[in-house]
Design a protein around this motif. Structure first.
Motif, PDB file in Angstrom:
ATOM      1  N   ASN A 272       0.820  -1.209   0.000  1.00  0.00           N
ATOM      2  CA  ASN A 272       0.000   0.000   0.000  1.00  0.00           C
ATOM      3  C   ASN A 272       0.862   1.272   0.000  1.00  0.00           C
ATOM      4  OD1 ASN A 272      -2.443   1.384  -0.091  1.00  0.00           O
ATOM      5  ND2 ASN A 272      -2.557   1.539   2.136  1.00  0.00           N
ATOM      6  N   LYS A 273       1.787   1.325  -0.964  1.00  0.00           N
ATOM      7  CA  LYS A 273       2.696   2.473  -1.081  1.00  0.00           C
ATOM      8  C   LYS A 273       2.545   3.122  -2.443  1.00  0.00           C
ATOM      9  CE  LYS A 273       6.355   0.902   2.020  1.00  0.00           C
ATOM     10  NZ  LYS A 273       7.803   0.588   2.115  1.00  0.00           N
ATOM     11  N   LYS A 274       2.893   4.368  -2.492  1.00  0.00           N
ATOM     12  CA  LYS A 274       2.937   5.090  -3.756  1.00  0.00           C
ATOM     13  C   LYS A 274       4.235   4.731  -4.467  1.00  0.00           C
ATOM     14  CE  LYS A 274      -0.031   8.727  -2.045  1.00  0.00           C
ATOM     15  NZ  LYS A 274      -0.690   7.788  -1.213  1.00  0.00           N
ATOM     16  N   VAL A 275       4.315   5.070  -5.755  1.00  0.00           N
ATOM     17  CA  VAL A 275       5.462   4.686  -6.576  1.00  0.00           C
ATOM     18  C   VAL A 275       6.130   5.923  -7.143  1.00  0.00           C
ATOM     19  CG1 VAL A 275       6.163   3.434  -8.668  1.00  0.00           C
ATOM     20  CG2 VAL A 275       4.388   2.492  -7.183  1.00  0.00           C
ATOM     21  N   MET A 276       7.453   5.884  -7.181  1.00  0.00           N
ATOM     22  CA  MET A 276       8.236   6.937  -7.809  1.00  0.00           C
ATOM     23  C   MET A 276       8.996   6.330  -8.983  1.00  0.00           C
ATOM     24  SD  MET A 276      11.230   9.334  -6.210  1.00  0.00           S
ATOM     25  CE  MET A 276      12.731   8.841  -7.041  1.00  0.00           C
ATOM     26  N   PHE A 277       8.692   6.791 -10.196  1.00  0.00           N
ATOM     27  CA  PHE A 277       9.416   6.385 -11.388  1.00  0.00           C
ATOM     28  C   PHE A 277      10.523   7.412 -11.649  1.00  0.00           C
ATOM     29  CE2 PHE A 277       5.309   4.341 -12.324  1.00  0.00           C
ATOM     30  CZ  PHE A 277       5.721   3.108 -12.788  1.00  0.00           C
ATOM     31  N   PHE A 278      11.751   6.938 -11.785  1.00  0.00           N
ATOM     32  CA  PHE A 278      12.884   7.808 -12.090  1.00  0.00           C
ATOM     33  C   PHE A 278      13.388   7.468 -13.488  1.00  0.00           C
ATOM     34  CE2 PHE A 278      17.682   8.376 -11.407  1.00  0.00           C
ATOM     35  CZ  PHE A 278      17.668   9.688 -11.849  1.00  0.00           C
ATOM     36  N   PHE A 279      13.125   8.355 -14.448  1.00  0.00           N
ATOM     37  CA  PHE A 279      13.583   8.199 -15.823  1.00  0.00           C
ATOM     38  C   PHE A 279      14.951   8.867 -15.925  1.00  0.00           C
ATOM     39  CE2 PHE A 279       9.015   7.948 -15.917  1.00  0.00           C
ATOM     40  CZ  PHE A 279       8.720   7.000 -16.891  1.00  0.00           C
TER      41      PHE A 279
ATOM     42  N   VAL B 210      10.935  12.571 -12.989  1.00  0.00           N
ATOM     43  CA  VAL B 210      10.471  11.783 -11.851  1.00  0.00           C
ATOM     44  C   VAL B 210       8.954  11.909 -11.795  1.00  0.00           C
ATOM     45  CG1 VAL B 210      10.579  11.467  -9.352  1.00  0.00           C
ATOM     46  CG2 VAL B 210      12.628  12.218 -10.601  1.00  0.00           C
ATOM     47  N   HIS B 211       8.280  10.773 -11.885  1.00  0.00           N
ATOM     48  CA  HIS B 211       6.812  10.738 -11.851  1.00  0.00           C
ATOM     49  C   HIS B 211       6.364   9.934 -10.632  1.00  0.00           C
ATOM     50  CE1 HIS B 211       5.744  12.298 -15.933  1.00  0.00           C
ATOM     51  NE2 HIS B 211       7.029  12.066 -16.098  1.00  0.00           N
ATOM     52  N   PHE B 212       5.380  10.489  -9.938  1.00  0.00           N
ATOM     53  CA  PHE B 212       4.801   9.816  -8.779  1.00  0.00           C
ATOM     54  C   PHE B 212       3.428   9.306  -9.158  1.00  0.00           C
ATOM     55  CE2 PHE B 212       7.801  12.875  -7.107  1.00  0.00           C
ATOM     56  CZ  PHE B 212       8.483  12.135  -6.156  1.00  0.00           C
ATOM     57  N   VAL B 213       3.124   8.057  -8.775  1.00  0.00           N
ATOM     58  CA  VAL B 213       1.829   7.469  -9.096  1.00  0.00           C
ATOM     59  C   VAL B 213       1.281   6.691  -7.910  1.00  0.00           C
ATOM     60  CG1 VAL B 213       2.379   7.239 -11.559  1.00  0.00           C
ATOM     61  CG2 VAL B 213       2.724   5.298 -10.047  1.00  0.00           C
ATOM     62  N   ASN B 214      -0.015   6.510  -7.958  1.00  0.00           N
ATOM     63  CA  ASN B 214      -0.706   5.612  -7.053  1.00  0.00           C
ATOM     64  C   ASN B 214      -1.147   4.427  -7.902  1.00  0.00           C
ATOM     65  OD1 ASN B 214      -1.555   4.940  -4.528  1.00  0.00           O
ATOM     66  ND2 ASN B 214      -3.278   6.349  -4.464  1.00  0.00           N
ATOM     67  N   VAL B 215      -1.066   3.235  -7.366  1.00  0.00           N
ATOM     68  CA  VAL B 215      -1.398   2.020  -8.123  1.00  0.00           C
ATOM     69  C   VAL B 215      -2.653   1.393  -7.546  1.00  0.00           C
ATOM     70  CG1 VAL B 215      -0.521  -0.192  -8.948  1.00  0.00           C
ATOM     71  CG2 VAL B 215       1.083   1.605  -8.345  1.00  0.00           C
TER      72      VAL B 215
ATOM     73  N   LEU C 120      -2.674   3.069 -13.057  1.00  0.00           N
ATOM     74  CA  LEU C 120      -1.714   3.992 -12.470  1.00  0.00           C
ATOM     75  C   LEU C 120      -2.335   5.378 -12.495  1.00  0.00           C
ATOM     76  CD1 LEU C 120       1.603   2.860 -14.222  1.00  0.00           C
ATOM     77  CD2 LEU C 120       0.619   2.035 -12.084  1.00  0.00           C
ATOM     78  N   TYR C 121      -2.412   6.018 -11.335  1.00  0.00           N
ATOM     79  CA  TYR C 121      -2.964   7.357 -11.226  1.00  0.00           C
ATOM     80  C   TYR C 121      -1.827   8.338 -10.978  1.00  0.00           C
ATOM     81  CZ  TYR C 121      -7.378   4.920 -10.755  1.00  0.00           C
ATOM     82  OH  TYR C 121      -8.462   4.113 -10.983  1.00  0.00           O
ATOM     83  N   SER C 122      -1.629   9.242 -11.918  1.00  0.00           N
ATOM     84  CA  SER C 122      -0.552  10.221 -11.795  1.00  0.00           C
ATOM     85  C   SER C 122      -0.831  11.179 -10.646  1.00  0.00           C
ATOM     86  CB  SER C 122      -0.402  11.007 -13.099  1.00  0.00           C
ATOM     87  OG  SER C 122       0.621  11.976 -12.952  1.00  0.00           O
ATOM     88  N   LEU C 123       0.195  11.378  -9.814  1.00  0.00           N
ATOM     89  CA  LEU C 123       0.091  12.313  -8.694  1.00  0.00           C
ATOM     90  C   LEU C 123       0.833  13.610  -8.989  1.00  0.00           C
ATOM     91  CD1 LEU C 123       0.783   9.726  -5.857  1.00  0.00           C
ATOM     92  CD2 LEU C 123      -1.435  10.546  -6.681  1.00  0.00           C
ATOM     93  N   GLY C 124       1.822  13.522  -9.878  1.00  0.00           N
ATOM     94  CA  GLY C 124       2.609  14.694 -10.230  1.00  0.00           C
ATOM     95  C   GLY C 124       3.990  14.286 -10.683  1.00  0.00           C
ATOM     96  N   LYS C 125       4.759  15.296 -11.097  1.00  0.00           N
ATOM     97  CA  LYS C 125       6.094  15.003 -11.598  1.00  0.00           C
ATOM     98  C   LYS C 125       7.047  16.132 -11.246  1.00  0.00           C
ATOM     99  CE  LYS C 125       5.018  16.919 -16.109  1.00  0.00           C
ATOM    100  NZ  LYS C 125       4.982  16.707 -17.536  1.00  0.00           N
ATOM    101  N   THR C 126       8.320  15.820 -11.297  1.00  0.00           N
ATOM    102  CA  THR C 126       9.380  16.787 -11.065  1.00  0.00           C
ATOM    103  C   THR C 126      10.618  16.306 -11.801  1.00  0.00           C
ATOM    104  OG1 THR C 126      10.558  18.082  -9.383  1.00  0.00           O
ATOM    105  CG2 THR C 126      10.220  15.742  -8.893  1.00  0.00           C
ATOM    106  N   GLY C 127      11.704  16.971 -11.570  1.00  0.00           N
ATOM    107  CA  GLY C 127      12.992  16.602 -12.158  1.00  0.00           C
ATOM    108  C   GLY C 127      14.075  17.014 -11.193  1.00  0.00           C
ATOM    109  N   TYR C 128      15.132  17.590 -11.720  1.00  0.00           N
ATOM    110  CA  TYR C 128      16.185  18.108 -10.860  1.00  0.00           C
ATOM    111  C   TYR C 128      15.682  19.390 -10.200  1.00  0.00           C
ATOM    112  CZ  TYR C 128      20.535  20.161  -9.282  1.00  0.00           C
ATOM    113  OH  TYR C 128      21.514  20.723  -8.501  1.00  0.00           O
TER     114      TYR C 128
END
Length: 156
Positions: free
Chosen positions: A41-48, A113-118, A128-136
């Motif tokens: 039950n955790k959120k996910v951080m994708f790092f491209f 960097v994209h944050f999602v809820n699964v 996958l529900y997008s929560l938001g994104k960032t970068g450097y």
């Protein structure tokens, strides 16, 4: 007496060194990591990232992702690294997975960097529900984590 003190000092220094060398867990198999996120039950951080050529990606890794602050913070999310290297070999499966996710998230530059809820559906598939994104983010780990936390807090 000197030998005992020296032994105790070396033992202490070794234990501090081994503690600081604990690593953050980055998953490369997105499907397995998403299953883990559902289970825990955790959120996910994708790092491209372009780990062996992208200067800003390397800077983000060095300034944020390899710090103790990030290590402590990262226990609350599942981390997935999606790498697009130029010199490092990857399996065809990883390349295909990473390219599919890059297209799905519309990533055009690195680092991203994209944050999602699964959410697992009844038919076994996942949303996958997008929560938001960032970068450097300039300013080191505290500034980057401030941005990441603001994204994750919106999802609550």
């Amino acid at each position: 007496m000197k030998k005992i003190l020296l032994t105790l000092l070396l033992t202490f220094l070794t234990s501090i060194n081994s503690f600081s060398q604990e690593k953050v867990t980055w998953h490369t198999d997105a499907n397995a990591a998403l299953q883990l996120a559902i289970k825990e039950n955790k959120k996910v951080m994708f790092f491209f990232t372009g780990s062996d050529w992208c200067g800003w990606c390397i800077k983000l890794q060095k300034e944020v992702f390899r710090t103790d602050d990030f290590k402590e913070w990262s226990t609350e999310v599942i981390l997935i690294e999606l790498d697009y290297p130029r010199r490092t070999a990857q399996t065809d499966e990883i390349k295909a997975q990473n390219n599919q996710l890059q297209q799905m998230f519309g990533v055009k530059g690195y680092p991203a960097v994209h944050f999602v809820n699964v959410e697992k559906l009844d038919n076994g598939k996942m949303n996958l529900y997008s929560l938001g994104k960032t970068g450097y983010v300039r300013g080191g780990p505290n500034k980057w984590l401030e941005v990441a936390n603001s994204i994750l807090e919106k999802a609550i």
